[in-house]
Design a protein around this motif. Structure first.
Motif, mmCIF file in Angstrom:
data_model
loop_
_atom_site.group_PDB
_atom_site.id
_atom_site.type_symbol
_atom_site.label_atom_id
_atom_site.label_comp_id
_atom_site.label_asym_id
_atom_site.label_seq_id
_atom_site.Cartn_x
_atom_site.Cartn_y
_atom_site.Cartn_z
ATOM 1 N N PHE A 155 3.173 55.087 41.834
ATOM 2 C CA PHE A 155 3.946 55.249 43.066
ATOM 3 C C PHE A 155 4.966 56.376 42.913
ATOM 4 C CE2 PHE A 155 3.393 50.377 43.626
ATOM 5 C CZ PHE A 155 2.070 50.565 43.989
ATOM 6 N N ALA A 156 5.595 56.439 41.749
ATOM 7 C CA ALA A 156 6.574 57.499 41.489
ATOM 8 C C ALA A 156 5.893 58.868 41.454
ATOM 9 C CB ALA A 156 7.290 57.238 40.168
ATOM 10 N N LEU A 157 4.725 58.936 40.844
ATOM 11 C CA LEU A 157 4.030 60.211 40.717
ATOM 12 C C LEU A 157 3.502 60.708 42.061
ATOM 13 C CD1 LEU A 157 2.202 59.478 37.349
ATOM 14 C CD2 LEU A 157 4.068 61.097 37.719
ATOM 15 N N ILE A 158 3.131 59.798 42.947
ATOM 16 C CA ILE A 158 2.757 60.190 44.304
ATOM 17 C C ILE A 158 3.945 60.870 44.982
ATOM 18 C CG2 ILE A 158 2.257 59.297 46.622
ATOM 19 C CD1 ILE A 158 -0.201 59.420 44.982
ATOM 20 N N LEU A 159 5.123 60.266 44.850
ATOM 21 C CA LEU A 159 6.332 60.869 45.410
ATOM 22 C C LEU A 159 6.601 62.224 44.763
ATOM 23 C CD1 LEU A 159 8.797 60.685 47.255
ATOM 24 C CD2 LEU A 159 9.982 59.428 45.429
ATOM 25 N N GLY A 160 6.385 62.312 43.448
ATOM 26 C CA GLY A 160 6.592 63.567 42.742
ATOM 27 C C GLY A 160 5.686 64.675 43.266
ATOM 28 N N VAL A 161 4.421 64.367 43.508
ATOM 29 C CA VAL A 161 3.489 65.356 44.047
ATOM 30 C C VAL A 161 3.973 65.869 45.398
ATOM 31 C CG1 VAL A 161 1.177 65.662 45.007
ATOM 32 C CG2 VAL A 161 1.450 64.521 42.825
ATOM 33 N N LEU A 162 4.390 64.956 46.270
ATOM 34 C CA LEU A 162 4.788 65.346 47.620
ATOM 35 C C LEU A 162 6.113 66.108 47.607
ATOM 36 C CD1 LEU A 162 3.720 62.089 49.487
ATOM 37 C CD2 LEU A 162 2.527 64.280 49.395
ATOM 38 N N LEU A 163 7.024 65.731 46.724
ATOM 39 C CA LEU A 163 8.297 66.452 46.632
ATOM 40 C C LEU A 163 8.109 67.852 46.062
ATOM 41 C CD1 LEU A 163 10.846 63.733 45.410
ATOM 42 C CD2 LEU A 163 10.577 64.691 47.703
ATOM 43 N N SER A 164 7.000 68.087 45.380
ATOM 44 C CA SER A 164 6.764 69.434 44.841
ATOM 45 C C SER A 164 6.658 70.466 45.952
ATOM 46 C CB SER A 164 5.493 69.453 43.990
ATOM 47 O OG SER A 164 4.325 69.332 44.801
ATOM 48 N N GLN A 167 10.441 46.600 46.987
ATOM 49 C CA GLN A 167 10.991 47.820 47.573
ATOM 50 C C GLN A 167 12.470 47.695 47.947
ATOM 51 O OE1 GLN A 167 8.034 48.400 50.682
ATOM 52 N NE2 GLN A 167 7.254 50.197 49.638
ATOM 53 N N PHE A 168 12.952 46.468 48.186
ATOM 54 C CA PHE A 168 14.361 46.287 48.544
ATOM 55 C C PHE A 168 15.277 46.210 47.326
ATOM 56 C CE2 PHE A 168 12.702 43.739 52.422
ATOM 57 C CZ PHE A 168 12.334 44.918 53.047
ATOM 58 N N THR A 169 14.698 46.042 46.161
ATOM 59 C CA THR A 169 15.519 45.840 44.963
ATOM 60 C C THR A 169 15.233 46.826 43.844
ATOM 61 O OG1 THR A 169 13.896 44.215 44.152
ATOM 62 C CG2 THR A 169 15.762 43.358 45.413
ATOM 63 N N ASP A 170 14.155 47.582 43.934
ATOM 64 C CA ASP A 170 13.796 48.519 42.877
ATOM 65 C C ASP A 170 14.429 49.882 43.158
ATOM 66 O OD1 ASP A 170 11.671 48.854 40.507
ATOM 67 O OD2 ASP A 170 11.697 50.677 41.708
ATOM 68 N N LEU A 171 14.920 50.538 42.118
ATOM 69 C CA LEU A 171 15.580 51.833 42.276
ATOM 70 C C LEU A 171 14.643 52.872 42.889
ATOM 71 C CD1 LEU A 171 17.578 52.096 38.917
ATOM 72 C CD2 LEU A 171 18.495 51.645 41.201
ATOM 73 N N LEU A 172 13.388 52.873 42.470
ATOM 74 C CA LEU A 172 12.440 53.840 43.010
ATOM 75 C C LEU A 172 12.198 53.582 44.494
ATOM 76 C CD1 LEU A 172 10.474 56.190 42.553
ATOM 77 C CD2 LEU A 172 8.718 54.484 41.999
ATOM 78 N N PHE A 189 14.738 58.540 39.482
ATOM 79 C CA PHE A 189 13.306 58.698 39.749
ATOM 80 C C PHE A 189 12.485 58.570 38.472
ATOM 81 C CE2 PHE A 189 9.775 61.663 39.320
ATOM 82 C CZ PHE A 189 8.928 61.258 40.331
ATOM 83 N N SER A 190 12.983 59.102 37.373
ATOM 84 C CA SER A 190 12.206 59.191 36.130
ATOM 85 C C SER A 190 11.907 57.846 35.489
ATOM 86 C CB SER A 190 12.952 60.060 35.114
ATOM 87 O OG SER A 190 14.092 59.373 34.607
ATOM 88 N N GLY A 191 12.620 56.793 35.894
ATOM 89 C CA GLY A 191 12.433 55.488 35.271
ATOM 90 C C GLY A 191 13.312 55.268 34.060
ATOM 91 N N VAL A 228 8.665 64.545 35.997
ATOM 92 C CA VAL A 228 7.227 64.237 35.985
ATOM 93 C C VAL A 228 6.575 64.785 34.718
ATOM 94 C CG1 VAL A 228 5.026 64.770 37.108
ATOM 95 C CG2 VAL A 228 6.980 64.052 38.485
ATOM 96 N N ILE A 229 6.916 66.011 34.361
ATOM 97 C CA ILE A 229 6.335 66.637 33.165
ATOM 98 C C ILE A 229 6.740 65.877 31.906
ATOM 99 C CG2 ILE A 229 6.327 68.739 31.777
ATOM 100 C CD1 ILE A 229 6.753 70.284 34.437
ATOM 101 N N ILE A 230 8.018 65.504 31.820
ATOM 102 C CA ILE A 230 8.487 64.734 30.662
ATOM 103 C C ILE A 230 7.749 63.404 30.570
ATOM 104 C CG2 ILE A 230 10.469 63.495 29.700
ATOM 105 C CD1 ILE A 230 10.610 66.478 29.276
ATOM 106 N N ASN A 231 7.552 62.747 31.706
ATOM 107 C CA ASN A 231 6.847 61.465 31.701
ATOM 108 C C ASN A 231 5.387 61.614 31.294
ATOM 109 O OD1 ASN A 231 8.048 58.713 32.623
ATOM 110 N ND2 ASN A 231 9.173 60.223 33.831
#
Length: 447
Positions: free
Chosen positions: A172-181, A389-394, A18-20, A124-127
């Protein structure tokens, strides 16, 4: 004990995904990426061998996994150069199944979901810290982007993006991070929320900010019960609000000396509100609307079976004759249609419908179902601007969670059933009268 350690390591590796940071492993050492893959494989294998029922319980992933097989097989079959694309197809299939499988065996109940969500908040905080570093010294971002790919065009020196490099991908990753919180607990959850919002602002991503506002509005409308804030979370809320306030201040005042982000003159803020992308047009560039029109025209002119895999994804394979050279459709639905035909698009939509139906049929608590619905809404809307979306890890992590989270409900039910079963003798004792005619338990207490 081995399965617990393996699952914890899997959760850490998924948070790393997730972190990239995974995309940058090769820039540090050529041994790190193979080690990452080997660790994912080994930990997944240990979990499955220790608990074979995980194979059956991972059935939630099968519809999407089957679609990926169809997509790549069909796209390869009708490709203009099968020999050229086949190695890439096999590599992506292996990567896709590796991530989906890891999600299926690592996140098997709410306890592990909570643990994973906490790791995501830490990422998310580290990023955000790295983004602020890139803001102060844009050379850091340029160096990271060039290390990832020479002549990298998928970044902007004035739009910090942390380890994701690409500001849109970061949002896009940070949106997921907010919702996973919503599954995280304590101060870390609140710190992660503030960090994610600040990070999205720094990326100046229109898609990310609009989605953030949409999710916040929907959550506010449907969330009847107010937030419960524990006292130990107050310091994290205060610190997070201070960081977010400092970032917002840059949009209304001049940035500190040496900071490259030109928010003082309003360029970043104006970009967010430039819905029509007039600034891009003024510079002679192509807007997303222009690219979408080209992609739609190309799909309408495509043969019924499509152009073949990678032709709509901004391919760098020189032998492929792509109708969108070096651009990509910036739309996963047009990618599916253009590469596998209308039948491929309909199958993809059917698979997404299966996943959405599972969400409504699940026994998740109302709040968790709302959060899952917001992840679905985000994923579907992001598909209109994201063609990898079919090839990216995120992208794979996104969809893996979407199909796996509804499976967490049975574990909740089993825990409740177990609690009820263990309590039943006690309940029976309360109801059964004692030989002296007194209530069993109360009589014992009174004696």
């Amino acid at each position: 004990m081995a399965i617990a350690r393996s699952r914890n390591l899997l959760l850490f590796l998924l948070a790393l995904t997730f972190s990239g940071a995974v995309s940058l492993l090769n820039t540090i050492s050529p041994l790190l990426l193979p080690a990452y893959i080997a660790a994912l494989l080994a930990c997944s294998a240990i979990c499955v061998l220790a608990d074979p029922s995980l194979v059956e319980r991972s059935a939630s992933m099968w519809p999407y996994a089957a679609f990926l097989l169809f997509f790549f097989a069909w796209g390869t079959l009708f490709s203009a150069d099968r020999a050229e694309v086949l190695p890439n197809v096999l590599r992506f299939i292996g990567k896709d199944f590796l991530i989906l499988g890891a999600v299926a065996v690592a996140i098997v109940d709410r306890r592990h979901m909570t643990r994973f969500a906490g790791m995501v908040q830490f990422a998310v905080i580290i990023n955000l810290a790295i983004s602020i570093w890139q803001l102060i010294d844009p050379g850091v971002l340029v160096a990271m982007a060039n290390a990832l790919e020479q002549d990298n065009q998928a970044f902007s020196a004035s739009r910090p993006a942390g380890l994701w490099i690409n500001p849109n991908l970061a949002s896009f990753a940070l949106i997921l991070g907010v919702l996973l919180s919503g599954w995280a607990r304590g101060p870390l959850a609140w710190a992660g929320r503030f960090a994610a919002v600040a990070g999205i602002i720094l990326t100046a991503s229109r898609s990310g900010l609009y989605l953030l506002l949409l999710c916040a509005f929907i959550y506010a409308v449907f969330r009847v019960k107010p937030w419960t804030v524990r006292s130990n979370a107050v310091p994290a809320i205060v610190a997070g609000a201070a960081v977010l306030g400092a970032v917002l201040l840059m949009f209304v005042d001049k940035p500190p000396e040496g900071v490259a982000l030109d928010v003082g003159q309003g360029t970043t803020l104006s970009r967010v509100f430039d819905v029509t992308e007039s600034a891009t047009t003024a510079l002679g560039g192509e807007t997303r609307g222009d690219i979408t029109l080209q992609a739609v025209q190309a799909t309408l002119e495509a043969p019924w079976y499509g152009y073949g895999v990678f032709t709509f994804q901004g391919t760098t394979i020189s032998s492929l004759q792509s109708p969108l050279p070096n651009l990509g459709a910036h739309d996963i639905y047009l990618v599916t249609w253009g590469e596998t035909g209308l039948a491929g698009l309909l199958i993809y939509l059917l698979v997404l419908a299966i996943g959405i139906r599972r969400m409504f049929e699940s026994a998740l608590p109302v709040r968790e179902r709302l959060l899952l619905a917001l992840i679905w809404i985000s994923y579907l809307i992001i598909g209109l601007v994201w063609h990898n979306q079919f090839t990216d890890l995120l992208g794979l992590l996104y969809v893996g969670l979407l199909f796996q989270i509804p499976s967490l409900a049975p574990s909740v039910q089993r825990a409740a059933s177990s609690l009820q079963t263990s309590a039943s003798p006690l309940l029976q004792a309360k109801e059964r009268p004692s030989a002296a005619g007194q209530p069993g338990i109360h009589g014992l207490q009174e004696n």
